[in-house]
Design a protein around this motif. Structure first.
Motif, PDB file in Angstrom:
ATOM      1  N   MET A 291       0.833  -1.201   0.000  1.00  0.00           N
ATOM      2  CA  MET A 291       0.000   0.000   0.000  1.00  0.00           C
ATOM      3  C   MET A 291       0.868   1.252   0.000  1.00  0.00           C
ATOM      4  SD  MET A 291      -2.946   1.279   2.666  1.00  0.00           S
ATOM      5  CE  MET A 291      -4.214   0.145   2.178  1.00  0.00           C
ATOM      6  N   THR A 292       1.956   1.215   0.728  1.00  0.00           N
ATOM      7  CA  THR A 292       2.888   2.345   0.761  1.00  0.00           C
ATOM      8  C   THR A 292       3.440   2.610  -0.639  1.00  0.00           C
ATOM      9  OG1 THR A 292       3.513   1.814   3.035  1.00  0.00           O
ATOM     10  CG2 THR A 292       5.001   3.244   1.815  1.00  0.00           C
ATOM     11  N   ALA A 293       3.829   1.564  -1.327  1.00  0.00           N
ATOM     12  CA  ALA A 293       4.389   1.708  -2.672  1.00  0.00           C
ATOM     13  C   ALA A 293       3.331   2.217  -3.656  1.00  0.00           C
ATOM     14  CB  ALA A 293       4.948   0.375  -3.152  1.00  0.00           C
ATOM     15  N   LYS A 294       2.114   1.696  -3.561  1.00  0.00           N
ATOM     16  CA  LYS A 294       1.044   2.145  -4.455  1.00  0.00           C
ATOM     17  C   LYS A 294       0.711   3.608  -4.195  1.00  0.00           C
ATOM     18  CE  LYS A 294      -1.237  -2.230  -5.418  1.00  0.00           C
ATOM     19  NZ  LYS A 294      -2.466  -3.020  -5.274  1.00  0.00           N
ATOM     20  N   GLY A 295       0.718   4.011  -2.940  1.00  0.00           N
ATOM     21  CA  GLY A 295       0.459   5.407  -2.607  1.00  0.00           C
ATOM     22  C   GLY A 295       1.539   6.319  -3.141  1.00  0.00           C
ATOM     23  N   HIS A 296       2.780   5.896  -3.008  1.00  0.00           N
ATOM     24  CA  HIS A 296       3.896   6.689  -3.527  1.00  0.00           C
ATOM     25  C   HIS A 296       3.799   6.820  -5.048  1.00  0.00           C
ATOM     26  CE1 HIS A 296       7.878   8.466  -3.543  1.00  0.00           C
ATOM     27  NE2 HIS A 296       8.197   7.647  -4.521  1.00  0.00           N
ATOM     28  N   ALA A 297       3.442   5.727  -5.705  1.00  0.00           N
ATOM     29  CA  ALA A 297       3.304   5.757  -7.171  1.00  0.00           C
ATOM     30  C   ALA A 297       2.176   6.689  -7.600  1.00  0.00           C
ATOM     31  CB  ALA A 297       3.046   4.345  -7.687  1.00  0.00           C
ATOM     32  N   GLU A 298       1.058   6.655  -6.884  1.00  0.00           N
ATOM     33  CA  GLU A 298      -0.067   7.515  -7.240  1.00  0.00           C
ATOM     34  C   GLU A 298       0.280   8.991  -7.025  1.00  0.00           C
ATOM     35  OE1 GLU A 298      -4.875   7.787  -6.486  1.00  0.00           O
ATOM     36  OE2 GLU A 298      -3.726   6.198  -5.546  1.00  0.00           O
ATOM     37  N   LYS A 299       0.984   9.277  -5.935  1.00  0.00           N
ATOM     38  CA  LYS A 299       1.412  10.646  -5.659  1.00  0.00           C
ATOM     39  C   LYS A 299       2.364  11.128  -6.751  1.00  0.00           C
ATOM     40  CE  LYS A 299       4.132  13.060  -2.235  1.00  0.00           C
ATOM     41  NZ  LYS A 299       5.400  12.861  -2.860  1.00  0.00           N
ATOM     42  N   SER A 300       3.282  10.278  -7.154  1.00  0.00           N
ATOM     43  CA  SER A 300       4.228  10.629  -8.213  1.00  0.00           C
ATOM     44  C   SER A 300       3.510  10.871  -9.538  1.00  0.00           C
ATOM     45  CB  SER A 300       5.266   9.519  -8.389  1.00  0.00           C
ATOM     46  OG  SER A 300       6.037   9.402  -7.218  1.00  0.00           O
ATOM     47  N   LYS A 301       2.504  10.079  -9.818  1.00  0.00           N
ATOM     48  CA  LYS A 301       1.724  10.247 -11.042  1.00  0.00           C
ATOM     49  C   LYS A 301       1.038  11.614 -11.044  1.00  0.00           C
ATOM     50  CE  LYS A 301      -1.920   7.980 -13.681  1.00  0.00           C
ATOM     51  NZ  LYS A 301      -2.904   6.881 -13.670  1.00  0.00           N
ATOM     52  N   GLY A 302       0.509  12.003  -9.898  1.00  0.00           N
ATOM     53  CA  GLY A 302      -0.109  13.322  -9.779  1.00  0.00           C
ATOM     54  C   GLY A 302       0.910  14.434  -9.952  1.00  0.00           C
ATOM     55  N   ASP A 303       2.112  14.239  -9.402  1.00  0.00           N
ATOM     56  CA  ASP A 303       3.183  15.225  -9.556  1.00  0.00           C
ATOM     57  C   ASP A 303       3.550  15.394 -11.032  1.00  0.00           C
ATOM     58  OD1 ASP A 303       3.295  15.535  -6.794  1.00  0.00           O
ATOM     59  OD2 ASP A 303       5.052  14.231  -6.555  1.00  0.00           O
ATOM     60  N   LEU A 304       3.658  14.279 -11.736  1.00  0.00           N
ATOM     61  CA  LEU A 304       3.995  14.330 -13.161  1.00  0.00           C
ATOM     62  C   LEU A 304       2.896  14.992 -13.986  1.00  0.00           C
ATOM     63  CD1 LEU A 304       5.630  10.831 -13.695  1.00  0.00           C
ATOM     64  CD2 LEU A 304       6.747  13.058 -13.788  1.00  0.00           C
ATOM     65  N   ARG A 305       1.651  14.695 -13.639  1.00  0.00           N
ATOM     66  CA  ARG A 305       0.526  15.303 -14.352  1.00  0.00           C
ATOM     67  C   ARG A 305       0.550  16.817 -14.165  1.00  0.00           C
ATOM     68  NH1 ARG A 305      -4.046  12.858 -15.902  1.00  0.00           N
ATOM     69  NH2 ARG A 305      -3.809  11.166 -14.413  1.00  0.00           N
ATOM     70  N   GLU A 306       0.818  17.261 -12.936  1.00  0.00           N
ATOM     71  CA  GLU A 306       0.883  18.695 -12.658  1.00  0.00           C
ATOM     72  C   GLU A 306       2.044  19.351 -13.413  1.00  0.00           C
ATOM     73  OE1 GLU A 306       0.604  21.610  -8.818  1.00  0.00           O
ATOM     74  OE2 GLU A 306       1.701  19.750  -8.568  1.00  0.00           O
ATOM     75  N   ALA A 307       3.199  18.707 -13.420  1.00  0.00           N
ATOM     76  CA  ALA A 307       4.364  19.249 -14.118  1.00  0.00           C
ATOM     77  C   ALA A 307       4.106  19.349 -15.623  1.00  0.00           C
ATOM     78  CB  ALA A 307       5.588  18.385 -13.853  1.00  0.00           C
ATOM     79  N   LYS A 308       3.446  18.352 -16.176  1.00  0.00           N
ATOM     80  CA  LYS A 308       3.130  18.362 -17.612  1.00  0.00           C
ATOM     81  C   LYS A 308       2.232  19.539 -17.957  1.00  0.00           C
ATOM     82  CE  LYS A 308      -0.204  15.981 -19.455  1.00  0.00           C
ATOM     83  NZ  LYS A 308      -1.109  14.923 -19.900  1.00  0.00           N
ATOM     84  N   GLU A 309       1.219  19.763 -17.144  1.00  0.00           N
ATOM     85  CA  GLU A 309       0.293  20.862 -17.407  1.00  0.00           C
ATOM     86  C   GLU A 309       0.982  22.220 -17.246  1.00  0.00           C
ATOM     87  OE1 GLU A 309      -2.712  20.657 -18.730  1.00  0.00           O
ATOM     88  OE2 GLU A 309      -2.339  18.520 -18.838  1.00  0.00           O
ATOM     89  N   LYS A 310       1.879  22.334 -16.286  1.00  0.00           N
ATOM     90  CA  LYS A 310       2.618  23.586 -16.114  1.00  0.00           C
ATOM     91  C   LYS A 310       3.522  23.839 -17.319  1.00  0.00           C
ATOM     92  CE  LYS A 310       2.683  24.067 -11.119  1.00  0.00           C
ATOM     93  NZ  LYS A 310       3.517  24.118  -9.913  1.00  0.00           N
ATOM     94  N   ALA A 311       4.145  22.794 -17.832  1.00  0.00           N
ATOM     95  CA  ALA A 311       5.015  22.943 -19.003  1.00  0.00           C
ATOM     96  C   ALA A 311       4.204  23.356 -20.225  1.00  0.00           C
ATOM     97  CB  ALA A 311       5.759  21.636 -19.275  1.00  0.00           C
ATOM     98  N   LYS A 312       3.025  22.761 -20.389  1.00  0.00           N
ATOM     99  CA  LYS A 312       2.170  23.139 -21.509  1.00  0.00           C
ATOM    100  C   LYS A 312       1.759  24.601 -21.398  1.00  0.00           C
ATOM    101  CE  LYS A 312      -1.289  20.320 -22.244  1.00  0.00           C
ATOM    102  NZ  LYS A 312      -2.306  19.245 -22.144  1.00  0.00           N
ATOM    103  N   GLY A 313       1.455  25.056 -20.198  1.00  0.00           N
ATOM    104  CA  GLY A 313       1.085  26.449 -19.997  1.00  0.00           C
ATOM    105  C   GLY A 313       2.234  27.387 -20.303  1.00  0.00           C
ATOM    106  N   GLY A 314       3.448  27.000 -19.897  1.00  0.00           N
ATOM    107  CA  GLY A 314       4.627  27.809 -20.190  1.00  0.00           C
ATOM    108  C   GLY A 314       4.908  27.877 -21.679  1.00  0.00           C
ATOM    109  N   ALA A 315       4.719  26.773 -22.361  1.00  0.00           N
ATOM    110  CA  ALA A 315       4.940  26.752 -23.812  1.00  0.00           C
ATOM    111  C   ALA A 315       3.935  27.661 -24.521  1.00  0.00           C
ATOM    112  CB  ALA A 315       4.826  25.326 -24.336  1.00  0.00           C
TER     113      ALA A 315
END
Length: 64
Positions: free
Chosen positions: A31-55
């Motif tokens: 469960m700890t690993a799945k939670g970490h993976a889900e949090k990381s996925k959210g971090d990546l999604r946020e970073a992608k959207e910020k990069a698109k906005g900057g572009a």
């Protein structure tokens, strides 16, 4: 950044933090690993959207 995508990213990060914390509290490594993976996925999604906005901003700066 699109508001709905921002909310989705933040929700994913929050769910991941909760799962990760719960997994640590009860000693469940899976469960700890799945939670970490889900949090990381959210971090990546946020970073992608910020990069698109900057572009978009850069593209708009060069419009005549």
């Amino acid at each position: 950044m699109n508001t709905s995508k921002r909310i989705k990213a933040k929700a994913e990060q929050a769910r991941g933090r909760v799962k990760e914390g719960t997994g640590r509290a009860i000693g469940n490594e899976e469960m700890t690993a799945k939670g970490h993976a889900e949090k990381s996925k959210g971090d990546l999604r946020e970073a992608k959207e910020k990069a698109k906005g900057g572009a978009r901003k850069v593209k708009d700066a060069f419009k005549p």
